[in-house]
Each structure stands twice: as structure tokens, then as C-alpha cells.
Scaffold this active site. Structure first.
Site, PDB file in Angstrom:
ATOM      1  N   ASP A 493       0.796  -1.236   0.000  1.00 18.72           N
ATOM      2  CA  ASP A 493       0.000   0.000   0.000  1.00 18.72           C
ATOM      3  C   ASP A 493       0.822   1.277   0.000  1.00 18.72           C
ATOM      4  O   ASP A 493       0.537   2.209  -0.731  1.00 18.72           O
ATOM      5  CB  ASP A 493      -0.874   0.071   1.259  1.00 18.72           C
TER       6      ASP A 493
HETATM    7  O1  CEZ Z   1      -2.270  -2.619   5.743  1.00 12.16           O
HETATM    8  C1  CEZ Z   1      -1.941  -3.767   4.962  1.00 12.16           C
HETATM    9  C2  CEZ Z   1      -3.048  -3.999   3.982  1.00 12.16           C
HETATM   10  O2  CEZ Z   1      -4.245  -4.260   4.667  1.00 12.16           O
HETATM   11  O3  CEZ Z   1      -0.716  -3.602   4.298  1.00 12.16           O
HETATM   12  C3  CEZ Z   1      -0.350  -4.634   3.391  1.00 12.16           C
HETATM   13  C4  CEZ Z   1      -1.410  -4.812   2.319  1.00 12.16           C
HETATM   14  O4  CEZ Z   1      -1.078  -5.854   1.428  1.00 12.16           O
HETATM   15  C5  CEZ Z   1      -2.731  -5.103   3.000  1.00 12.16           C
HETATM   16  O5  CEZ Z   1      -3.720  -5.241   2.029  1.00 12.16           O
HETATM   17  C6  CEZ Z   1       1.001  -4.299   2.799  1.00 12.16           C
HETATM   18  O6  CEZ Z   1       1.064  -2.999   2.378  1.00 12.16           O
HETATM   19  O7  CEZ Z   1       0.454   2.267   5.242  1.00 12.16           O
HETATM   20  C7  CEZ Z   1      -0.497   1.560   5.017  1.00 12.16           C
HETATM   21  O8  CEZ Z   1      -1.479   1.948   4.422  1.00 12.16           O
HETATM   22  C8  CEZ Z   1      -0.344   0.145   5.470  1.00 12.16           C
HETATM   23  O9  CEZ Z   1      -0.181  -0.593   4.337  1.00 12.16           O
HETATM   24  C9  CEZ Z   1      -1.420  -0.418   6.371  1.00 12.16           C
HETATM   25  O10 CEZ Z   1      -2.653   0.004   6.066  1.00 12.16           O
HETATM   26  C10 CEZ Z   1      -1.297  -1.918   6.492  1.00 12.16           C
HETATM   27  C11 CEZ Z   1      -1.185  -2.079   7.959  1.00 12.16           C
HETATM   28  O11 CEZ Z   1      -0.372  -3.119   8.309  1.00 12.16           O
HETATM   29  C12 CEZ Z   1      -2.467  -2.082   8.726  1.00 12.16           C
HETATM   30  O12 CEZ Z   1      -3.030  -3.354   8.768  1.00 12.16           O
END
Ligand code: CEZ
Length: 826
Positions: A493
Site C-alpha cells: 500500500d
Molecule cells: O495494511 C496492509 C493492507 O491491509 O498492508 C499490506 C497490504 O497488502 C494489505 O492489504 C502491505 O502494504 O500504510 C499503510 O497503508 C499500510 O499498508 C497499512 O494500512 C497496512 C497495515 O499493516 C495495517 O493493517
């Protein structure tokens, strides 16, 4: 009062006293101060900390609070590394010895008095504390109900001495700062409850109509009439602070309301206890719309009979998390991983966590599509029907262009929020990849011909066509080199600035696309799914072309780079000072077939050297220490935290899964064992072995002191992949079109494994053994020798005895049992 002698209890242990409900026990509130357990149902979740802090929320339908922090909380998702502070919401019980005037608080906060005995006990469907102090035994227990929005608390106290004791018990339940528009609280005599009232702040007229249904009240209800009560947080605390609240100095609480002041729920129960006498109290705490609703909850849950019924139905709900496998390994005996609790974790806690993800979708109304699909992959091991429904729902929100949505809307009023408003390019790859688990478990090919419409078109197409549209979309979303555009992120993300100008590409997504294409083609062959020859050839060709493009542009010496930025800069190579090597491209190059044997060996060596830590493999290294504007927000996260180089377990499990595909059984098992929370690593991670966290702190070489700490976040895509590795890889009991394929991948250290596999409603009791007498897998089913390694014609409802022998796994990395390569020999 003389202190009782301290029995020597282990700091953390597993208690098997009640069959089928092993508890994890922690005997100190200070050694693992962040240790937590969690309980949930379809509409609420609470994370309970060993010191009494509680972080809870409910759905209406978006997440909302009923027990707030002292300041105004911005609405957000459950954060990694949630931190506790003195006024953090909690459920505490002050206890006054009226004879000596001494006061303590239970289970530990806010007074932090060292207790004679303390035990925080996490069961599958309840959380309890068992405490001794002042010559009293105190037991505090909380559970939820199956469907309602209420915490059910049970407090019992027993006089262990021969003397009469006079005590006062004061439950102190945080209500907190509810609203800047309107908040108050008082005692309601009819309900025998403290009821706090508020108006969720809003400004738009339209919100008034939406918010009308909100449960803006918080109630704290007791089965016993209190001697006195207090509902005003500031006044209760007074000058003494939460450590020594002023209101407790008086003999009786002064029945104080809160009028546009921060509410709290405190009751006082003055109680005399004769020698050996006990007394118990029941409390209910939660949100409600109005008094009538509170009255219904009271009727339903207060009382002895109601309590045991509630406990049973909640236990039954959690018991639905039973998955398709139970194992009995030698790991407990200290000869394998040394993970005391290995079986307990796989048999109970991991399925429980997986069920939480699949059944309630992490309590969100718009789960990210990739999370929704992967979480429901795990559900295929529990209730495959639910996976089917979820996958149909997901494709029904696909655009006719083939683009999968950012998030799947689970509720008619749900909206895409937070991260789901950012364009990510990977959502199309997950369905074909995860579908294989559903088909392996169920053999339900009828799903592929279900006719389903689109988000922007009522024209129905088959489920299989939806998948192909998603794949076509991915194939087209590539640049002149044949690499996949990353937009503002892929699986990762926060990698949001590599391609926001529309040019940057992702190595991982390119490889994931190749893997999705190959997986779909393999599924079509295995399950005889009708696909035109032309499409099939096109997909095979496209997968190869992507693999070659990745090799041409992104193989840099010893490993694959992570991508190419909008300005054409290749990153994730040895040339970079930070973020030199990323895990995901290596894992997925192994899965997609982009990496040949030599490349694999080089990549594995580089990962072992640069990414491996005692807690598993880091997602990248070295962690970024400053913003890199052509990579994005990931580089702004703290080094070693989340995607910036933690041991991000979701990424680590992809690597482990890839290692299994490559026959690296020893290495895969070693890393899998490192990932598992255990009694042994609890002091390093700070976490109890009841869930796999989303990460352990990384930046192992940069910040060794913090490395290995758990995030304590139990929301993670790791669960379904970890379970998949257990079932399909380690045990090698994997479904296929013709039946159950047997191909265990035991590490050298695990010589023997037994257990029970439920497969398409057949029940197989199995033993798997490494044996020097065999060179390939040999199988006896009900003592009959099986030719090949696929069990066909297993009957639903039938019991089978399965004995499997595999060749000894060599000390080296490749496993002998893999030599059979999963070929069937009928
Ligand atoms: O959220 C996860 C996502 O729910 O991060 C993963 C992604 O594959 C999942 O779908 C890897 O990026 O900064 C952000 O936005 C983060 O990416 C978070 O939202 C992240 C956290 O670990 C929270 O659960």
C-alpha cells in the site's frame, strides 16, 4: 496482612485442564505489559490487555466506539503497535480493604500494586484473570455474546482467610470523551445501570438522518444494587489521579453525575465476607440506542441461567473456527523446533484467527479486495461455502473493463474509505491465485459457471469469464517493456510514489500477474475448466513474456529489483544505500517461474544474508531512514516498522510458500517456525502465542534492540497462507481434481507427524513418517497399498486410516520427498 508465600509459577504456560479449551497463562502484568487477547462477534471486537486496558469497537455499520480515550478519537483502522497510557480505556476494579483502608486496583492498572498472585488466562472464548491479594481470591472474566453488542463481565471474590473481611469493590469502566456536542452520564435506577448519553458529532444535515440510528449511549449495568456510584471521571479522579482517586478516600462514593463532562462508570459494592465466604457480581457493558434497548439486553443476559447459556452459545460460535486439520507433531518434545505449543497453535489458535478474518472480515465494511480474497481463501479450510459466496460477491463488484475494485463493499451503505480511495494496481491477481485453494478443498467447479453481473453492467457473465477479464485487464496494464504499471501501490500500500505519474512499474506485480496467469491455466487443466485454446495459449505466452521482461529489466546481479520509477530509475538493487533488496520480488519470481535454479540459489543466499533475523525474514533491507520521493510513503515509516523492513509476516509467508514450491523444505520449515509465536519467544516478541501478528520489528542490523517485537496486531493476510503451508505443503495433504494428493514436505528435524484431515467430508486419521526404507512416498489407506500419490473415491462421512512414509529429508535444503514431484501414478 502477612503476604502469602509465592508459588513458583512459570511466566507463561499452556493449561490443558479443560479438554478442547487450552488456555494460555501469563503470570505477570509487568513482564509482557502489552500482552493481549481478543474476542469478537459479527458486530464488535475487543482487544484485552493483561493490565486491564481494553481497545474495543462495534459496527453501526462503520466502526464506532463506546469506550473512548480521553481525547476526541479520529476514526481510523486498528493501528499497528497500539500504545497504552494512563487514561487509556480499560475495565478496572478498585478494591478497598475497609479494615485496613488499603486500596489496590485489578487486574493491575491503574494503581500498579504488586499482587500476591496474578494470572491472565486466554481461553478460546473468554479471557480471565485469577488473582490473590489481601487474603482474597478474585476471579474476573469477560466474554462476548454471539451477536449482541455487550461485554459480559463476571467478578467473584472469595475470602481465603479465617477472619471476617470488610471490603468495597468499585468497578471502574472507561466511557471517556464521547462527543464535543453533547455528553453526560448518570445512574438509572430502573435499569440499575450507569447510562452515558452523547450525540456523535456531525455538521452536514444529511448526516443527521444517517446518525439517527446510532447507538450513542454507553451503559454499565449490574445484577447487584450498588451501595453508591460515580459517573463523573474528573471528579472521581480528583487531585489523587487515577493512581489514587480522590473519590475513594470517602467512605461512600458521592453519586456524582456528568453534565457535559467526561463520563465514567463506577459503582461501589460494600461487602462483608465471612471466613471462606464468596460473592459474585455480573456486569454488562456496551453501546445502545436507548433505554429500551438496554432493558432488552438486561433481560437477555443478566442472571445465572442467561450467563451459562450465553457462554455456551459464544463458545459454540468460536468453535465454528475448527478447520480441516489437527496435528500431533514431535515439536512439543523438544526435538523439532523446540516450539512448545506448536500443535496447540495450529490446531486451535490459528484456525480461530483465520475464522475471525473470514467470518467478520476484520470488522470492516469495505475490506481491501486483496485482503477479502485472501482472508476468504482461509475460510475454504473451515467453511468452503463462505469462500464461494465471498468470491461471487467480489466479482459482482468488478467493472466490465475487468478492473477489480479497491475494496469489496459488504453493506449497502458502505463506502470505500482510507486506503481504498487510493488506486492500487494488483487487485486482479488474487482471485485466480486464491481460487485454487477453494477448488482444492471443495472440487466445486460449478462456481466457474455461475452467472454474475458487474458493478457497472447488468450483463451477466460466468465466474470464469470474470477471472479472464481480470487477467486481460492485467495483461493490458503493462508498459512498452511488458512490465505492470504500479499506479499508487500494489500489494504494498504505502509504495505510492513509484508510479503515480502513470509510468512507474512494479517487479512484484509483473511477477504476480505471470503467476496468476499460470495458476489459472493450471487450474483449467486440472479441473477441466473450459477455456478457448486461443486464450489458454495467449495466457501461457503472456506469463512467459512477463517473466522474460522481468529478467531482462529487473535482474540485477544476485536478485530481482523491486521496480522502475516514473523517471526510469530501477530500485531495490545493490546500487541503493537503503532498500537494496526486497523480499516479494524474489518469492514471486520463484512462484511465477521467472527465476531459474541458479537464480533461486543466489536469491536465497542473498535473502539469508541480508534479510534473515531470529524472528524471520524482513520485507526489505536496509530499512529507509528518510523519504525517497520516487518510492513514497513506505520510506517515511519508521525503520523496522510495517512495510519499511519489518519482519512483515504476510510477505514472509509468501516466501515460505515459494520455498515449499521449490522443494526447500528445511528452510521453509525453519522460517515458518521463526514466525510462530511461542512460549519460547514470548519474551522477545512481547506477545502471547494466540495469534500470528502482522509483523515483528525488523531493521535487525540498524535497530537490534527493538528487533523482534510484535506489533500485537492480529489483522493480517498471513493467516490463510500460513494454514495453507501447513495443510498443503508441510503435511502435503492437498486436494486436487481427482481426490487428495499426498506429498508431505517434512523437514529433516520433524521425523513423524500424525493427525486428522477432514477432506470433502471424509475423515482421515493419518501418520506421516520419514523412513530410510523408502525412496518415494508410499501410502497405505486402510492398510491397502495405494499406487501413486492420489487418494481417489474418498467417501463423505467415511473414516480412513492413512499411513504415509516419505524418504528421509536430507540435511541440505532440497527434500527427497519432493523428488516425486507430486506426479500421480495411477
Ligand atoms: O495494511 C496492509 C493492507 O491491509 O498492508 C499490506 C497490504 O497488502 C494489505 O492489504 C502491505 O502494504 O500504510 C499503510 O497503508 C499500510 O499498508 C497499512 O494500512 C497496512 C497495515 O499493516 C495495517 O493493517
Amino acid at each position: 496482612m502477612p503476604k502469602l508465600p509465592r508459588p513458583k509459577l512459570p511466566l507463561i504456560s499452556i493449561d490443558n485442564a479443560v479438554a478442547g479449551d487450552n488456555k494460555i497463562k501469563l503470570t505477570s502484568p509487568t513482564k509482557l505489559p502489552n500482552a493481549t487477547g481478543f474476542l469478537w462477534n459479527s458486530s464488535m471486537v475487543m482487544q484485552v490487555n493483561c493490565r486491564g486496558y481494553v481497545n474495543s469497537q462495534f459496527m453501526q455499520p462503520e466502526p464506532a466506539k463506546y469506550s473512548y480515550a480521553p481525547n476526541m478519537e479520529a476514526k481510523s483502522f486498528i493501528q499497528p503497535e497500539h500504545s497504552y497510557f494512563t487514561h487509556h480505556p480499560g475495565r478496572f476494579f478498585y478494591l478497598k480493604d475497609e479494615d485496613s483502608g488499603e486500596i489496590i486496583s485489578l487486574p493491575y492498572e491503574p494503581m500498579r500494586v504488586e499482587l500476591d498472585k496474578f494470572s491472565f488466562e486466554l481461553g478460546h472464548s473468554d479471557i480471565t484473570w485469577s488473582i490473590e491479594h489481601f487474603g482474597l481470591h478474585i476471579s474476573i472474566k469477560v466474554n462476548l455474546t454471539k451477536d449482541d453488542l455487550v461485554e459480559c463481565w463476571f467478578f467473584s471474590v472469595l475470602n481465603l482467610t479465617e477472619k471476617t473481611k470488610n471490603i468495597s469493590i468499585y468497578p471502574y469502566f472507561t466511557i471517556g470523551y464521547m462527543s464535543w456536542m453533547n455528553q453526560s452520564a448518570s445512574y438509572n435506577e430502573t435499569l440499575n445501570a450507569i447510562v452515558a448519553d452523547s450525540v456523535t458529532p456531525y455538521q452536514k444535515v444529511t448526516d443527521y438522518f444517517k446518525n439517527k440510528q446510532f447507538k450513542d449511549k454507553t451503559f454499565f449495568l449490574s445484577d447487584t444494587r450498588p451501595t453508591a456510584w460515580h459517573a463523573n471521571q474528573k471528579v472521581f479522579e480528583g487531585e489523587g489521579g487515577l493512581h489514587q482517586p480522590s473519590a475513594l478516600q470517602a467512605e461512600l462514593l458521592e453519586n456524582v453525575e456528568a453534565r457535559y463532562e467526561t463520563p465514567v462508570a463506577v459503582m461501589q459494592f460494600k461487602q462483608q465476607l465471612l471466613a471462606s465466604e464468596g460473592k459474585s457480581y455480573q456486569f454488562l457493558f456496551g453501546p445502545a440506542k436507548d433505554e429500551a434497548e438496554i432493558a432488552i439486553i438486561k433481560e437477555k443476559y443478566l442472571g445465572h441461567r442467561q450467563r451459562s447459556q450465553t457462554e455456551k452459545s459464544y463458545r459454540d460460535y468460536i468453535a465454528q473456527s475448527k478447520a480441516c486439520l489437527t496435528i500431533n507433531s514431535d515439536c512439543d518434545n523438544g526435538n523439532g523446533t523446540g516450539n512448545n505449543g506448536f500443535d496447540d497453535f495450529f490446531n486451535h489458535w490459528l484456525p480461530r484467527q483465520m475464522f475471525y478474518h473470514g467470518d467478520v472480515n476484520r470488522l470492516s465494511t469495505d475490506p481491501q479486495t486483496r485482503n477479502y480474497i485472501q482472508d476468504n481463501m482461509g475460510m475454504a479450510f473451515i467453511h468452503a461455502q463462505q469462500t464461494r459466496k465471498a468470491y461471487i460477491l467480489a466479482v459482482s463488484q468488478q467493472a466490465i473493463s475487468g478492473a477489480m475494485p479497491e475494496g469489496v463493499l459488504l453493506h449497502q451503505d458502505a463506502q470505500l474509505k482510507y486506503i481504498n480511495q487510493v488506486p492500487h494496481a494488483d487487485h486482479g491477481v488474487w482471485l485466480p491465485i486464491c481460487l485454487s485453494v477453494y477448488l482444492n478443498e471443495s472440487a466445486d467447479v460449478s462456481l466457474l459457471s455461475e452467472m454474475i453481473a458487474f458493478a457497472d453492467s447488468t450483463a451477466e457473465q460466468s465466474f470464469a469469464s470474470h477471472i479472464e477479464l481480470a487477467l486481460d485487464y492485467l495483461i493490458n496494464a503493462t508498459d512498452h517493456r511488458g512490465l505492470s504499471f504500479i499506479e499508487q501501490g500494489d500489494w504494498c500500500d504505502p509504495m505510492n510514489m513509484v508510479g503515480y505519474q502513470g509510468k512507474g512499474v512494479s517487479a512484484w506485480l509483473s511477477l504476480a500477474t505471470a503467476y496468476a496467469l499460470t495458476t489459472w491455466c493450471d487450474l483449467c487443466v486440472e479441473y477441466d475448466i473450459s477455456i478457448s485454446k486461443q486464450k489458454y495459449d495467449e495466457y501461457r505466452f503472456a506469463a512467459q513474456a512477463i517473466n522474460s521482461a522481468v529478467n531482462k529489466h529487473l535482474w540485477h546481479g544476485q536478485w530481482f529489483a523491486r521496480g522502475i520509477t516514473d523517471d526510469g530509475r530501477v530500485f531495490g538493487t545493490n546500487e541503493d544505500k537503503e532498500g537494496k533488496i526486497f523480499l516479494n520480488p524474489q518469492s514471486w519470481a520463484m512462484l511465477s517461474g521467472a527465476a531459474n535454479q541458479d537464480q533461486q540459489a543466489e536469491m536465497i543466499a542473498a535473502i539469508t544474508k541480508q534479510l534473515t533475523t531470529p524472528q524471520g525474514v524482513m520485507m526489505l533491507a536496509p530499512s529507509y531512514t528518510a523519504m525517497v520521493e520516487d518510492i513514497g510513503r513506505i520510506t517515511q515509516k519508521h525503520p523496522g516498522v510495517s512495510e519499511n523492513g519489518s519482519v512483515y509476516n504476510h510477505a514472509a509467508i509468501f516466501y515460505i510458500y515459494a520455498l515449499y514450491q521449490a522443494g526447500q523444505n528445511n528452510l521453509a520449515f525453519d522460517l515458518l517456525s521463526k514466525m510462530l509465536p511461542s512460549l519460547e519467544n514470548a519474551q522477545r516478541t512481547g506477545q502471547l502465542p494466540i495469534y500470528v501478528p502482522n509483523y515483528y520489528r525488523g531493521a535487525y542490523h540498524q535497530l537490534p534492540k527493538q528487533a523482534g517485537r510484535s506489533s500485537h496486531l492480529f489483522n493480517t493476510g498471513t493467516t490463510s497462507w500460513l494454514y495453507r503451508c501447513l495443510v498443503e505443503e508441510l503435511c502435503g495433504l492437498k486436494g486436487c481434481a481427482r481426490g487428495l494428493q499426498i506429498m508431505p514436505k517434512l523437514p529433516t528435524t520433524l521425523k513423524h507427524l500424525s493427525g486428522q484431515r477432514l477432506f470433502r467430508r471424509a475423515i482421515l486419521n493419518f501418520t506421516i513418517e520419514q523412513s530410510s526404507e523408502v525412496t518415494a512416498v508410499t501410502i497405505l489407506l486402510n492398510e491397502q497399498k495405494i499406487t501413486g500419490n492420489i487418494l481417489t473415491n474418498l467417501q463423505a462421512g467415511q473414516h480412513y486410516q492413512l499411513q504415509v512414509k516419505v524418504a528421509m529429508t536430507a540435511e541440505g535444503t532440497r527434500a527427497a520427498s519432493h523428488a516425486n514431484g507430486g506426479q500421480s501414478h495411477d
